[in-house]
Design a protein around this motif. Structure first.
Motif, PDB file in Angstrom:
ATOM      1  N   UNK A 293      57.342  10.593 -24.887  1.00 31.17           N
ATOM      2  CA  UNK A 293      58.059  11.508 -23.982  1.00 31.17           C
ATOM      3  C   UNK A 293      57.171  12.679 -23.560  1.00 31.17           C
ATOM      4  N   UNK A 294      56.252  13.107 -24.425  1.00 28.99           N
ATOM      5  CA  UNK A 294      55.346  14.198 -24.047  1.00 28.99           C
ATOM      6  C   UNK A 294      54.443  13.755 -22.901  1.00 28.99           C
ATOM      7  N   UNK A 295      53.993  12.499 -22.955  1.00 29.95           N
ATOM      8  CA  UNK A 295      53.151  11.992 -21.863  1.00 29.95           C
ATOM      9  C   UNK A 295      53.954  11.909 -20.572  1.00 29.95           C
ATOM     10  N   UNK A 296      55.222  11.497 -20.713  1.00 27.93           N
ATOM     11  CA  UNK A 296      56.065  11.334 -19.521  1.00 27.93           C
ATOM     12  C   UNK A 296      56.319  12.674 -18.820  1.00 27.93           C
ATOM     13  N   UNK A 297      56.612  13.724 -19.600  1.00 26.02           N
ATOM     14  CA  UNK A 297      56.928  15.018 -18.956  1.00 26.02           C
ATOM     15  C   UNK A 297      55.670  15.677 -18.372  1.00 26.02           C
ATOM     16  N   UNK A 298      54.498  15.203 -18.777  1.00 24.04           N
ATOM     17  CA  UNK A 298      53.254  15.790 -18.264  1.00 24.04           C
ATOM     18  C   UNK A 298      52.865  15.223 -16.902  1.00 24.04           C
ATOM     19  N   UNK A 299      53.646  14.273 -16.386  1.00 20.81           N
ATOM     20  CA  UNK A 299      53.338  13.691 -15.074  1.00 20.81           C
ATOM     21  C   UNK A 299      54.571  13.802 -14.173  1.00 20.81           C
ATOM     22  N   UNK A 300      54.374  13.646 -12.853  1.00 25.53           N
ATOM     23  CA  UNK A 300      55.506  13.686 -11.923  1.00 25.53           C
ATOM     24  C   UNK A 300      56.210  12.338 -11.922  1.00 25.53           C
ATOM     25  N   UNK A 301      57.535  12.354 -11.841  1.00 23.31           N
ATOM     26  CA  UNK A 301      58.302  11.124 -11.665  1.00 23.31           C
ATOM     27  C   UNK A 301      58.536  10.350 -12.946  1.00 23.31           C
ATOM     28  N   UNK A 302      59.115   9.146 -12.765  1.00 23.70           N
ATOM     29  CA  UNK A 302      59.487   8.330 -13.928  1.00 23.70           C
ATOM     30  C   UNK A 302      58.613   7.088 -14.057  1.00 23.70           C
ATOM     31  N   UNK A 303      57.463   7.088 -13.401  1.00 21.60           N
ATOM     32  CA  UNK A 303      56.539   5.953 -13.539  1.00 21.60           C
ATOM     33  C   UNK A 303      55.982   5.896 -14.955  1.00 21.60           C
ATOM     34  N   UNK A 304      55.361   4.756 -15.286  1.00 20.95           N
ATOM     35  CA  UNK A 304      54.833   4.570 -16.642  1.00 20.95           C
ATOM     36  C   UNK A 304      53.618   5.475 -16.842  1.00 20.95           C
ATOM     37  N   UNK A 305      53.666   6.362 -17.845  1.00 20.91           N
ATOM     38  CA  UNK A 305      52.486   7.201 -18.081  1.00 20.91           C
ATOM     39  C   UNK A 305      51.372   6.384 -18.714  1.00 20.91           C
ATOM     40  N   UNK A 306      50.173   6.901 -18.674  1.00 20.97           N
ATOM     41  CA  UNK A 306      49.075   6.223 -19.361  1.00 20.97           C
ATOM     42  C   UNK A 306      49.315   6.391 -20.863  1.00 20.97           C
ATOM     43  N   UNK A 307      49.436   5.251 -21.562  1.00 16.80           N
ATOM     44  CA  UNK A 307      49.864   5.311 -22.960  1.00 16.80           C
ATOM     45  C   UNK A 307      48.709   5.217 -23.953  1.00 16.80           C
ATOM     46  N   UNK A 308      47.480   5.287 -23.426  1.00 19.80           N
ATOM     47  CA  UNK A 308      46.313   5.108 -24.290  1.00 19.80           C
ATOM     48  C   UNK A 308      46.267   6.142 -25.417  1.00 19.80           C
ATOM     49  N   UNK A 309      46.781   7.354 -25.145  1.00 17.77           N
ATOM     50  CA  UNK A 309      46.655   8.414 -26.151  1.00 17.77           C
ATOM     51  C   UNK A 309      47.862   8.526 -27.084  1.00 17.77           C
ATOM     52  N   UNK A 310      48.820   7.584 -26.989  1.00 18.69           N
ATOM     53  CA  UNK A 310      50.022   7.683 -27.846  1.00 18.69           C
ATOM     54  C   UNK A 310      49.636   7.718 -29.328  1.00 18.69           C
ATOM     55  N   UNK A 311      48.732   6.816 -29.709  1.00 18.50           N
ATOM     56  CA  UNK A 311      48.344   6.716 -31.131  1.00 18.50           C
ATOM     57  C   UNK A 311      47.863   8.058 -31.680  1.00 18.50           C
ATOM     58  N   UNK A 312      46.959   8.722 -30.922  1.00 22.42           N
ATOM     59  CA  UNK A 312      46.422   9.985 -31.434  1.00 22.42           C
ATOM     60  C   UNK A 312      47.454  11.105 -31.310  1.00 22.42           C
ATOM     61  N   UNK A 313      48.230  11.079 -30.212  1.00 21.15           N
ATOM     62  CA  UNK A 313      49.211  12.141 -29.967  1.00 21.15           C
ATOM     63  C   UNK A 313      50.294  12.158 -31.053  1.00 21.15           C
ATOM     64  N   UNK A 314      50.673  10.969 -31.506  1.00 26.73           N
ATOM     65  CA  UNK A 314      51.792  10.944 -32.472  1.00 26.73           C
ATOM     66  C   UNK A 314      51.393  11.549 -33.821  1.00 26.73           C
ATOM     67  N   UNK A 315      50.087  11.616 -34.067  1.00 26.00           N
ATOM     68  CA  UNK A 315      49.638  12.278 -35.291  1.00 26.00           C
ATOM     69  C   UNK A 315      49.908  13.783 -35.229  1.00 26.00           C
ATOM     70  N   UNK A 316      50.042  14.320 -34.014  1.00 24.22           N
ATOM     71  CA  UNK A 316      50.283  15.759 -33.849  1.00 24.22           C
ATOM     72  C   UNK A 316      51.752  16.148 -34.022  1.00 24.22           C
ATOM     73  N   UNK A 317      52.630  15.142 -34.064  1.00 21.36           N
ATOM     74  CA  UNK A 317      54.066  15.442 -34.145  1.00 21.36           C
ATOM     75  C   UNK A 317      54.461  15.675 -35.608  1.00 21.36           C
ATOM     76  N   UNK A 318      55.136  16.789 -35.856  1.00 22.57           N
ATOM     77  CA  UNK A 318      55.594  17.095 -37.208  1.00 22.57           C
ATOM     78  C   UNK A 318      57.028  16.617 -37.376  1.00 22.57           C
ATOM     79  N   UNK A 319      57.261  15.845 -38.442  1.00 23.28           N
ATOM     80  CA  UNK A 319      58.638  15.402 -38.718  1.00 23.28           C
ATOM     81  C   UNK A 319      59.049  15.966 -40.064  1.00 23.28           C
ATOM     82  N   UNK A 320      60.213  16.566 -40.116  1.00 22.06           N
ATOM     83  CA  UNK A 320      60.702  17.072 -41.406  1.00 22.06           C
ATOM     84  C   UNK A 320      62.111  16.561 -41.704  1.00 22.06           C
ATOM     85  N   UNK A 321      62.413  16.477 -42.984  1.00 25.58           N
ATOM     86  CA  UNK A 321      63.758  16.064 -43.395  1.00 25.58           C
ATOM     87  C   UNK A 321      64.620  17.305 -43.495  1.00 25.58           C
ATOM     88  N   UNK A 322      65.784  17.255 -42.867  1.00 27.86           N
ATOM     89  CA  UNK A 322      66.668  18.437 -42.890  1.00 27.86           C
ATOM     90  C   UNK A 322      67.652  18.323 -44.060  1.00 27.86           C
TER      91      UNK A 322
END
Ligand code: ADP
Ligand code: FBP
Length: 302
Positions: free
Chosen positions: A273-302
Motif C-alpha cells: 500500500x505504501x508503494x501504491x500511495x506513492x504513485x498516481x492512480x490505481x495502476x499496479x505499482x512497481x513491486x520490486x522493492x516490496x521485499x526490502x520495504x516490508x522490513x521497515x514496517x514495525x508490527x506490534x501486539x496490542x
C-alpha cells in the motif's frame, strides 16, 4: 486460488492540477490517467502482479467495461465478467494543490437475476477464497453479497462500506473496513488507535473470523481469534490514496497464500500500500522493492 467479485467496477480517471480547486473557474490539467478499478479488480491486478493465481469476476458493460477487460487482459489478469446492458461507471480522482477529491458514480442499474450468472462463474473456478469488494450498483441488495458467501465451499472476504458490513448475515473469513467504515459498522469511537483496535476486535463477534482495519496514514490493525496486531504506516511521499486499501489487502493475501504468518502478512500489506500511495492512480505499482520495504514496517501486539 482467489476469485474476486466486483459488482460495480469503474474506470478510475486520475487528474492532477497545479492549483487549488476553485468554483466558477476552469481548471485545466495537462493529462489524465485511466486505470481499470473497483475493489475486486484492483486486488486481482495486484495479486497477479505478485504471481498469485487469481480470477476477476463481476459485472461490466459498455465502452468502459470493454476498457476494463482489455486493460486487465493486456496486463495478464484472468477475467470472467458477466456482460451488462448499462455502461460501467467512470470514477474521478482530482488532485489539486495536495488535496484529493474522489468523485464516485452510483453505477449502472442492473437486474438482480444477474447474480445467478456471477455465482455460476465463481463456482466454475473452484476457488479457495472469494473476495467481494466495493459498492452495490442500483438494483442489487445486501443479500447479493451474502449469496456469494454462502454459494459454495470457499472462504469469503468482504470489503464494503460500514453501513453494509453491519447488515450482512453470512459468516465471513475477514472484512476490511477503513477507519470511517469501522466507525459506521460499530458505532464505536474510532478517533484513537486504541478505539480502533477495540472496535476491530469486538466486531469479529458480528460474523467475521478476522478484521483488517486500515487506518490510512496511521497504519493498520489485524484482529484474529488469537492476536491483535498493529502495523505502523511507512513515511512516504503520498500522491493519492485511491486503491490503498485494495493494495493493503492484496499484500496481506499474497503473503498468506505463501504460508506466511499474520505479522509478515501485515508487513507485506503495508509495504504494497505504501508503494501504491506513492504513485498516481490505481495502476499496479512497481513491486520490486516490496521485499526490502516490508522490513521497515514495525508490527506490534496490542
Ligand atoms: N497518507 C498515507 N501515508 C502512508 N501510508 C498510507 C497513507 N494512506 C494510506 N496508506 C497505506 O494504505 C493503507 C490503506 O489505507 P486506507 O486509506 O486506510 O484504505 P482505504 O483506501 O480502504 O480507505 C494503510 O493501512 C497504509 O498502509
Ligand atoms: O465501489 P466504491 O465503494 O464506489 O469504490 C470504488 C473505487 O474504490 C477503488 O476500488 C479504490 O478503493 P480503495 O481506495 O478503498 O482501495 C477504486 O478503484 C474505485 O474507483
Amino acid at each position: 486460488m482467489i476469485v474476486t467479485v466486483t459488482y460495480n467496477p469503474a474506470v478510475d480517471q486520475t487528474v492532477q492540477f497545479d492549483e487549488p480547486m476553485e468554483p466558477d473557474h476552469v481548471m485545466r490539467a495537462e493529462s489524465a490517467r485511466y486505470d481499470a478499478g473497483g475493489k475486486g479488480i484492483n486486488v486481482a491486478q495486484f495479486l497477479t502482479a505478485m504471481d498469485k493465481p487469481c480470477v476477476a469476476t463481476g459485472l461490466a458493460g459498455g465502452f468502459t467495461g470493454r476498457f476494463i477487460r482489455e486493460d486487465m487482459q493486456s496486463g495478464g489478469v484472468e477475467t470472467d465478467f458477466t456482460e451488462i446492458e448499462g455502461i460501467t461507471r467512470l470514477n474521478t480522482t482530482a488532485i489539486a494543490d495536495d488535496e484529493e477529491f474522489k468523485l464516485n458514480l452510483s453505477g449502472p442499474a442492473v437486474d438482480r437475476g444477474i447474480v445467478d450468472d456471477v455465482l455460476e462463474r465463481v463456482r466454475a473456478h473452484d476457488p479457495d477464497w472469494v473476495l467481494v469488494g466495493g459498492s452495490l450498483p442500483p438494483g442489487l441488495e445486501i443479500e447479493d453479497i451474502d449469496r456469494i458467501a454462502t454459494g459454495g465451499d470457499w472462504e469469503t472476504i468482504v470489503d464494503v462500506e460500514g453501513t453494509i458490513l453491519k447488515r450482512l448475515d453470512a459468516r465471513y473469513s475477514m472484512c476490511k473496513p477503513n477507519r470511517h467504515e469501522l466507525g459506521d459498522a460499530t458505532d464505536a469511537d474510532v478517533s484513537t488507535l486504541e478505539g480502533c483496535a477495540r472496535a476491530a476486535g469486538s466486531f469479529r463477534d458480528q460474523g467475521f473470523d478476522r478484521v483488517l482495519a486500515s487506518l490510512g496514514a496511521d497504519g493498520a490493525v489485524l484482529a484474529t481469534e488469537e492476536q491483535l496486531l498493529y502495523a505502523d504506516a511507512l513515511d512516504v511521499d503520498v500522491v493519492d490514496t485511491v486503491g490503498a486499501g485494495d493494495a493493503l489487502l492484496s499484500g496481506l493475501l499474497a503473503a498468506w497464500e505463501a504460508g506466511e504468518s499474520n505479522e509478515a502478512a501485515l508487513r507485506t500489506g503495508v509495504a504494497v500500500s505504501s508503494l501504491l500511495v506513492s504513485q498516481a492512480g490505481t495502476g499496479i505499482p512497481s513491486l520490486a522493492s516490496v521485499e526490502s520495504l516490508r522490513e521497515d514496517v514495525t508490527v506490534q501486539t496490542l
